[in-house]
Write an enzyme that holds these catalytic residues in place. Structure first.
Site, mmCIF file in Angstrom:
data_model
loop_
_atom_site.group_PDB
_atom_site.id
_atom_site.type_symbol
_atom_site.label_atom_id
_atom_site.label_comp_id
_atom_site.label_asym_id
_atom_site.label_seq_id
_atom_site.Cartn_x
_atom_site.Cartn_y
_atom_site.Cartn_z
ATOM 1 N N SER A 137 -8.225 -0.123 16.718
ATOM 2 C CA SER A 137 -8.224 0.276 18.116
ATOM 3 C C SER A 137 -7.729 1.715 18.256
ATOM 4 O O SER A 137 -6.682 2.069 17.727
ATOM 5 C CB SER A 137 -7.337 -0.676 18.912
ATOM 6 O OG SER A 137 -7.346 -0.289 20.243
ATOM 7 N N GLY A 138 -8.507 2.531 18.946
ATOM 8 C CA GLY A 138 -8.114 3.928 19.181
ATOM 9 C C GLY A 138 -8.595 4.865 18.093
ATOM 10 O O GLY A 138 -8.291 6.055 18.120
ATOM 11 N N THR A 153 -15.802 3.920 20.045
ATOM 12 C CA THR A 153 -16.615 4.038 21.254
ATOM 13 C C THR A 153 -17.055 5.485 21.454
ATOM 14 O O THR A 153 -18.202 5.747 21.827
ATOM 15 C CB THR A 153 -15.811 3.524 22.463
ATOM 16 O OG1 THR A 153 -15.368 2.212 22.139
ATOM 17 C CG2 THR A 153 -16.636 3.488 23.710
ATOM 18 N N ASN A 194 -4.638 2.291 22.855
ATOM 19 C CA ASN A 194 -5.732 3.134 23.330
ATOM 20 C C ASN A 194 -5.826 3.020 24.848
ATOM 21 O O ASN A 194 -5.858 1.919 25.394
ATOM 22 C CB ASN A 194 -7.042 2.650 22.667
ATOM 23 C CG ASN A 194 -8.238 3.498 23.049
ATOM 24 O OD1 ASN A 194 -8.120 4.448 23.826
ATOM 25 N ND2 ASN A 194 -9.395 3.152 22.494
ATOM 26 N N SER A 200 -9.336 1.202 25.744
ATOM 27 C CA SER A 200 -9.665 0.294 24.643
ATOM 28 C C SER A 200 -10.785 -0.675 25.046
ATOM 29 O O SER A 200 -10.738 -1.298 26.114
ATOM 30 C CB SER A 200 -8.419 -0.492 24.268
ATOM 31 O OG SER A 200 -8.700 -1.289 23.153
ATOM 32 N N SER A 201 -11.791 -0.759 24.178
ATOM 33 C CA SER A 201 -12.882 -1.703 24.461
ATOM 34 C C SER A 201 -12.354 -3.101 24.159
ATOM 35 O O SER A 201 -11.928 -3.363 23.045
ATOM 36 C CB SER A 201 -14.082 -1.417 23.572
ATOM 37 O OG SER A 201 -14.280 -0.043 23.432
ATOM 38 N N GLY A 235 -12.041 -3.353 14.998
ATOM 39 C CA GLY A 235 -11.694 -3.293 13.580
ATOM 40 C C GLY A 235 -10.646 -4.343 13.239
ATOM 41 O O GLY A 235 -10.187 -5.098 14.112
ATOM 42 N N GLU A 271 -7.421 -6.234 12.751
ATOM 43 C CA GLU A 271 -6.191 -6.117 13.551
ATOM 44 C C GLU A 271 -5.064 -6.903 12.922
ATOM 45 O O GLU A 271 -5.227 -8.076 12.580
ATOM 46 C CB GLU A 271 -6.432 -6.647 14.980
ATOM 47 C CG GLU A 271 -7.164 -5.647 15.843
ATOM 48 C CD GLU A 271 -7.239 -6.073 17.299
ATOM 49 O OE1 GLU A 271 -6.754 -7.174 17.646
ATOM 50 O OE2 GLU A 271 -7.805 -5.293 18.091
HETATM 51 N N1 LIG Z 1 -14.388 12.646 18.292
HETATM 52 C C1 LIG Z 1 -13.378 12.669 19.146
HETATM 53 N N2 LIG Z 1 -13.001 13.828 19.684
HETATM 54 C C2 LIG Z 1 -11.995 13.886 20.566
HETATM 55 N N3 LIG Z 1 -11.273 12.801 20.949
HETATM 56 C C3 LIG Z 1 -11.615 11.622 20.464
HETATM 57 C C4 LIG Z 1 -12.687 11.477 19.524
HETATM 58 N N4 LIG Z 1 -12.781 10.184 19.209
HETATM 59 C C5 LIG Z 1 -11.812 9.539 19.916
HETATM 60 N N5 LIG Z 1 -11.115 10.389 20.659
HETATM 61 C C6 LIG Z 1 -9.970 10.070 21.543
HETATM 62 O O1 LIG Z 1 -9.455 8.859 21.168
HETATM 63 C C7 LIG Z 1 -9.497 7.922 22.235
HETATM 64 C C8 LIG Z 1 -9.818 6.542 21.711
HETATM 65 O O2 LIG Z 1 -11.134 6.517 21.248
HETATM 66 P P1 LIG Z 1 -12.064 5.245 21.417
HETATM 67 O O3 LIG Z 1 -11.930 4.685 22.765
HETATM 68 O O4 LIG Z 1 -13.394 5.631 20.964
HETATM 69 O O5 LIG Z 1 -11.420 4.279 20.392
HETATM 70 P P2 LIG Z 1 -11.980 2.886 19.898
HETATM 71 O O6 LIG Z 1 -12.061 2.976 18.432
HETATM 72 O O7 LIG Z 1 -13.207 2.576 20.632
HETATM 73 O O8 LIG Z 1 -10.828 1.942 20.292
HETATM 74 P P3 LIG Z 1 -10.904 0.439 20.812
HETATM 75 O O9 LIG Z 1 -11.144 -0.402 19.613
HETATM 76 O O10 LIG Z 1 -9.593 0.237 21.386
HETATM 77 O O11 LIG Z 1 -11.980 0.396 21.787
HETATM 78 C C9 LIG Z 1 -10.556 8.444 23.151
HETATM 79 O O12 LIG Z 1 -10.294 8.050 24.482
HETATM 80 C C10 LIG Z 1 -10.420 9.940 22.982
HETATM 81 O O13 LIG Z 1 -9.362 10.424 23.783
HETATM 82 MG MG LIG Z 2 -13.759 1.246 21.997
#
Ligand SMILES: Nc1ncnc2c1ncn2[C@@H]1O[C@H](COP(=O)(O)OP(=O)(O)OP(=O)(O)O)[C@@H](O)[C@H]1O
Ligand SMILES: [Mg+2]
Length: 1013
Positions: free
Chosen positions: A107-108, A112, A157, A160-161, A385, A387
């Site tokens: 997560s984070g 996404t 996050n 977070s999705s 991913g 956890e």
């Molecule tokens: N390539 C990137 N460039 C800049 N910031 C990023 C990038 N990827 C992620 N982030 C930052 O990290 C935060 C978390 O990313 P994201 O929501 O994609 O995580 P996730 O892997 O989907 O987490 P979750 O499993 O909780 O959904 C985003 O809101 C953004 O602020």
């Molecule tokens: Mg996500």
């Protein structure tokens, strides 16, 4: 990749397969760190992309970047998510095989974000028509909607999705995105009713409360304060600095419209969202065993928003329907049961609405083209991913099971593709040792013996089944499994870190303890039948689709949550297996969402859970590097004289020649069918270093060559231009000259012809000549006009111009006269007039006249006080007796001629009495003024002599008006001397002027002879 091989010391290697020490986790992490420090967040493991969340905006997602990666080979540019996207797209287009991109990470970690970047890449770079643009917009706009309803702020996050998402993007035969389809997995419904401290419920609740218009909130019976709602206050975190609920609301509202939601649908959707909030505020009171609802208004609002009957809803929230002996009985719920029934309803309503939402989006993304499947697909999997928390429950169990399945697929597919490649290239496959996690997957999912089956059994069996009986059952059934441990089965060391209500699974990524509390309830995911019945009767169209009446009549128990999840995973695996996969492994660098912080412990943990080392090991099992012959030869051909500048033979021979020249040892490489395989990175690096050195000398040579070439081109261009200009100019000159000559020849010809015909009437043959003669006469005339009136010269005109010439001559003369006259002043005019009169009188009559012509007539003015003469001149008077000469002055006044002696009047002769004037024709100056003889006063005619006789007589003639009275005599003049006597003057020519009395008594005048006569 090749482009940056040389910068490897500073920024690390772009591909982990090039790490010399590829089994070392430390070297792996060090490489990640080096690159992360340089903001290089992407690194490959072969074709797998490892991405580290930078937690800051990097300028690497611009349109220019997209263009840079478009249609370019994977290894020609630095690693990027766009390279993965483009590679999948190109494979889909060229090989016609469906693709999928699997994005995983905790997560984070940026899953996404990565999936959004890929989607944006396709939206920007793929060809588009107007219809495709709508699909692109809908695909892009599905994100904010799904995020609003499916994402929430968690401790890890802010966005977070809370569901897994698999999205198919469909492309037509032209490569344009024409449709899409989304499958959602396991929404974390428990978040609707409960949030951990510091976390929030799904974004949509806050967005509605913060951003919803006043009217809307009034209609929904909501207040603009999230703290008013029980379902929103559990985490005590209504506001998040990184989230702007108000602006997000606007985005979501717009996105709903773009996707194609009608106003009614939006209204009904929001009614449901509001109803969940109201449901949370439903309070129970009464006796413990007989719960009743205390908030009347609340339930009324709720019933209205859900579109159900208030009484039925109230009853369903406080009673349970039991069927005993075929009879339906309503049994009251106790407080706890009622609360959980309410929460179950909230979760069910929200969860099913979410699924409806996904389906609705799918409808709007449906490919409307040819129904037979003639499109290709790229799937994007953005799923939770691995956890591991302090407290892991049913959700973590499902999530980790999912990751276990994905790992299995990953290993299988990577190994398979690796093996396939070796096979295709005719290289012997060297078996790779890897951990096959099938054993763990079986432990979870095997029929009858797997954990899910045991859980289902516990949920379904009659009797007092509980979470703990489930744990016991597990111990009984899978107790001996090498990847399963419980407190009871563990050794002393493990027991210390395990609770009695926990079981531990030894996942491929590590050990996780799961607490069994809540497993049965969560797996059952039960909603009381009477609540379902009420919902089925809803007037809200969305709810009627979510709560189907058939569900009520279906006697079969619905599948448990775990079984449903297992089935959906199996389906997912099927989908993924049918496609060619690409992988994006996301890593988060720290827990505090800070940019620039590289938390090594956390990263090591993720490298392990993501199985990256295992991945690298598999990838490096045989050869570190492989490239197609043409690519390899193209890059390194300059290092061998045999292959430089071009190799004409077979590619493999060229590569062999090259590597032999480079001194590759046989164990260092293998020649495949179309590729060379290099075993060690150091071999490649040595070649790369040699290329770098070679590049400098090549560059100098190329520069010199190029400079020479470009100068030569420039010179040639100039020269050609000069020649062209010269030729052109010469042409012009020659043409002009030829035309000149032609004209000249024509002129001469015409001239000659004209000359021959010159005496003929004017005709075409001679007109030129005649004109020319005229013209030249006139031109000549112009130059040689007479200069003055006395100049009588005049060019001889041609015959045809004789008359005109005469006219011209006259005109010219007139003109000269006229201009001469114009110039004459009155005095001169007077002089001329006098001269004219003199001419009239004397011309050709008196000898000394010609001498007088050039001399100007003077006034000969003497001052006479008593007279006012017009003319005065000294004269000699010869008296009558003896002709004695006396000096006198002759004065001419207005009326008379006066003879005076030194101012004294001696004689006056009125003009009226003057009878005539006589003068000789010789050159003397003697003249006689004849007066009447009877005039006594006069005493006879007056004989005078003047040196200016012409002038004197002319003036006298004018004054006295006696022009015609001047007699010019030859020989002698008679004159009266008074008293009737007569005198005679004899004139004879002689040598000099002599006036004397002759012997005969006459006055004798000898006049000098002048040359002119
Ligand atoms: N390539 C990137 N460039 C800049 N910031 C990023 C990038 N990827 C992620 N982030 C930052 O990290 C935060 C978390 O990313 P994201 O929501 O994609 O995580 P996730 O892997 O989907 O987490 P979750 O499993 O909780 O959904 C985003 O809101 C953004 O602020
Ligand atoms: Mg996500």
């Amino acid at each position: 990749m090749e482009s940056a091989l040389t910068a490897r010391d500073r920024v690390g290697v772009q591909d982990f397969v090039l790490l010399e020490n590829y089994t070392s986790e430390a070297a792996f992490i060090e490489n990640l760190r080096k690159r992360f420090k340089e903001n290089l967040i992407y690194t490959y493991i072969g074709s797998v992309l490892v991405s580290v969340n930078p937690y800051k905006d990097l300028e690497i997602y611009t349109k220019n970047h997209m263009e840079r990666y478009r249609g370019v080979n994977f290894y020609e540019v630095s690693p990027h998510i766009y390279a993965v996207a483009d590679n999948s797209y190109r494979s889909m287009r060229t090989e016609g095989k469906d693709q999928c991109i699997l994005i995983s990470g905790e997560s984070g970690a940026g899953k996404t974000e990565a999936s959004k970047k890929i989607l944006q890449y396709y939206a920007v770079t793929c060809p588009a028509s107007e219809q495709v643009q709508t699909v692109k917009d809908r695909l892009l706009q599905s994100n904010p909607v799904l995020e609003a309803f499916g994402n929430a702020k968690t401790l890890r996050n802010d966005n977070s999705s809370r569901f897994g998402k698999y999205m198919d993007i469909q492309f037509d035969f032209k490569g344009a995105p024409v449709g899409g389809h989304i499958i959602n997995y396991l929404l974390e419904k428990s978040r609707v009713v409960h949030q951990n401290h510091g976390e929030r419920n799904f974004h949509i609740f806050y967005q509605l409360i913060e951003g919803g218009e006043e009217d809307l909130l009034r209609h929904l019976g909501l207040e603009r304060n999230p703290q008013q709602y029980q379902y929103l206050i559990k985490g005590n975190c209504p506001k998040v600095s990184s989230i702007n609920d108000r602006s997000d609301w606007k985005v979501v509202r717009k996105a709903l419209t773009v996707i194609g939601f009608s106003e009614n649908e939006v209204e009904e959707l929001l009614n449901i969202i509001a109803s969940v909030l109201h449901l949370g505020n439903v309070q129970y009171g009464g006796e413990d065993s007989n719960a009743c609802i205390t908030s009347d208004i609340q339930i009324k609002y709720l019933a209205r928003l859900l579109g159900v009957n208030v009484t039925a809803l109230t009853e369903a929230l406080t009673h349970k329907k039991i069927i005993a002996k075929g009879e339906e009985l309503m049994s009251p719920l106790n407080l706890e049961q009622a609360s959980s029934a309410r929460d179950a309803l909230a979760k069910a309503v929200y969860g099913r609405t979410f699924t409806w939402l996904v389906n609705k989006i799918n409808t709007s993304l449906t490919y409307t083209g040819d129904s037979s499947k003639n499109y290709s697909v790229i799937g994007l999997l953005d799923i939770y991913g691995f956890e591991v928390f302090q407290h892991n429950s049913f959700e973590q169990f499902c999530i980790n099971y999912c990751n276990e399945k994905l790992q299995q697929l990953f290993i299988e597919l990577t190994l398979k593709s690796e093996q396939d490649e070796y096979e295709a290239e005719g290289i012997t496959w060297e078996p790779v040792q890897y951990f096959n996690n099938k054993i763990i997957c079986d432990l979870v999912e095997e029929k009858f013996k797997g954990i899910i089956s045991i859980l289902d059994e516990e949920c379904l069996r009659p009797g007092d089944a509980s979470d703990l009986t489930f744990l016991e059952k597990l111990e009984d059934t899978v107790g001996g499994h090498p990847h399963f441990v419980t407190h009871k089965l563990a050794d002393a060391k493990t027991r210390k870190v395990m609770g009695r209500d926990e079981f531990r699974l030894l996942h491929y990524a590590g050990e996780v303890n799961y607490n069994v509390n809540g497993f049965l309830d969560k797996n059952n995911d039960l909603l009381f039948r009477n609540l379902k019945e009420v919902m089925c009767m809803s007037e809200n169209k969305i709810l009627t689709q979510c709560f189907n009446r058939e569900e009520l009549s279906d006697k079969k128990r619905p599948d448990t949550a775990a079984t449903q999840f297992k089935a959906s995973l199996a389906k997912l695996m099927e989908i993924l297996m049918s496609k060619e996969p690409s992988y994006v492994r996301c890593i988060k660098p720290n827990d505090s969402k800070q940019s620039g912080r590289f938390d090594e412990v956390l990263i090591r943990h993720q490298v392990k859970y993501l199985g990256l080392m295992e991945n690298l090991r598999v990838r490096r099992a045989g050869f570190a590097y492989r490239r197609r012959y043409e690519v390899f030869l193209q890059r390194y051909k300059s290092l061998c004289p045999g292959t430089w500048p071009n190799w004409d033979g077979k590619l493999s021979d060229g590569v062999s020649t090259l590597v032999k020249h480079l001194g590759y040892k046989p164990e260092e490489y293998k020649m495949g069918r179309s590729k060379i395989f290099i075993r060690f990175p150091k071999t490649l690096f040595a070649t790369e270093d040699a290329l770098e050195t070679r590049k400098h000398s090549l560059a100098t040579k190329l520069q010199a060559g190029w400079k020479g070439y470009s100068q030569k081109c420039k010179y040639q261009k100039l020269r050609n231009s000069a020649i062209a200009v010269q030729a052109w100019w010469r042409g012009i000159l020659a043409r002009r000259r030829a035309q000149h000559r032609r004209q000249a020849a024509n002129t001469i010809r015409r001239f000659i012809k004209g000359f021959i015909y010159r005496h003929k009437e004017r005709c075409p043959e001679n007109e030129y000549f005649l004109d020319y003669v005229r013209y030249s006469f006139l031109m000549n005339l112009r130059k040689n006009l007479p200069k003055n009136v006395l100049d009588k010269s005049w060019p001889t005109p041609p015959a045809a111009l004789t008359e005109a010439s005469e006219h011209l001559r006259k005109m010219c003369m007139q003109n000269m006269v006229w201009s001469y006259c114009k110039k004459i002043n009155p005095e001169w005019k007077h002089q001329m007039e006098q001269k004219m009169i003199a001419s009239e009188i004397f011309k050709d009559k008196k000898d000394n006249y010609p001498q007088s012509v050039p001399k100007l007539f003077h006034q000969h003015l003497l001052i006479f006080l008593c007279f006012c003469p017009q003319y005065a001149v000294p004269v000699t008077k010869y008296d009558r007796r003896g002709y004695k000469p006396r000096h006198r002055q002759l004065l001419l006044t207005a009326n008379s001629a006066v003879i005076a002696e030194e101012g004294k009047l001696k004689q006056r002769i009125d003009y009226g009495t003057l009878k005539g004037i006589s003068v000789s024709s010789l050159s003397d100056g003697v003249f006689v003024l004849h007066v009447p003889s009877e005039d006594n006063k006069q005493k006879g005619d007056v004989v005078l002599q003047s040196d200016h006789v012409i002038e004197t007589l002319t003036k006298l003639a004018i004054c006295a008006d006696k022009i015609n009275s001047i007699n010019i005599n030859q020989g002698s003049i008679k004159f009266t001397m008074g008293q009737g006597k007569e005198g005679i003057i004899d004139f004879t020519p002689g040598s000099e002027l002599l006036v004397a009395k002759a012997k005969n008594g006459h006055l004798s005048v000898t006049a000098p002879r002048l040359n002119s006569r």
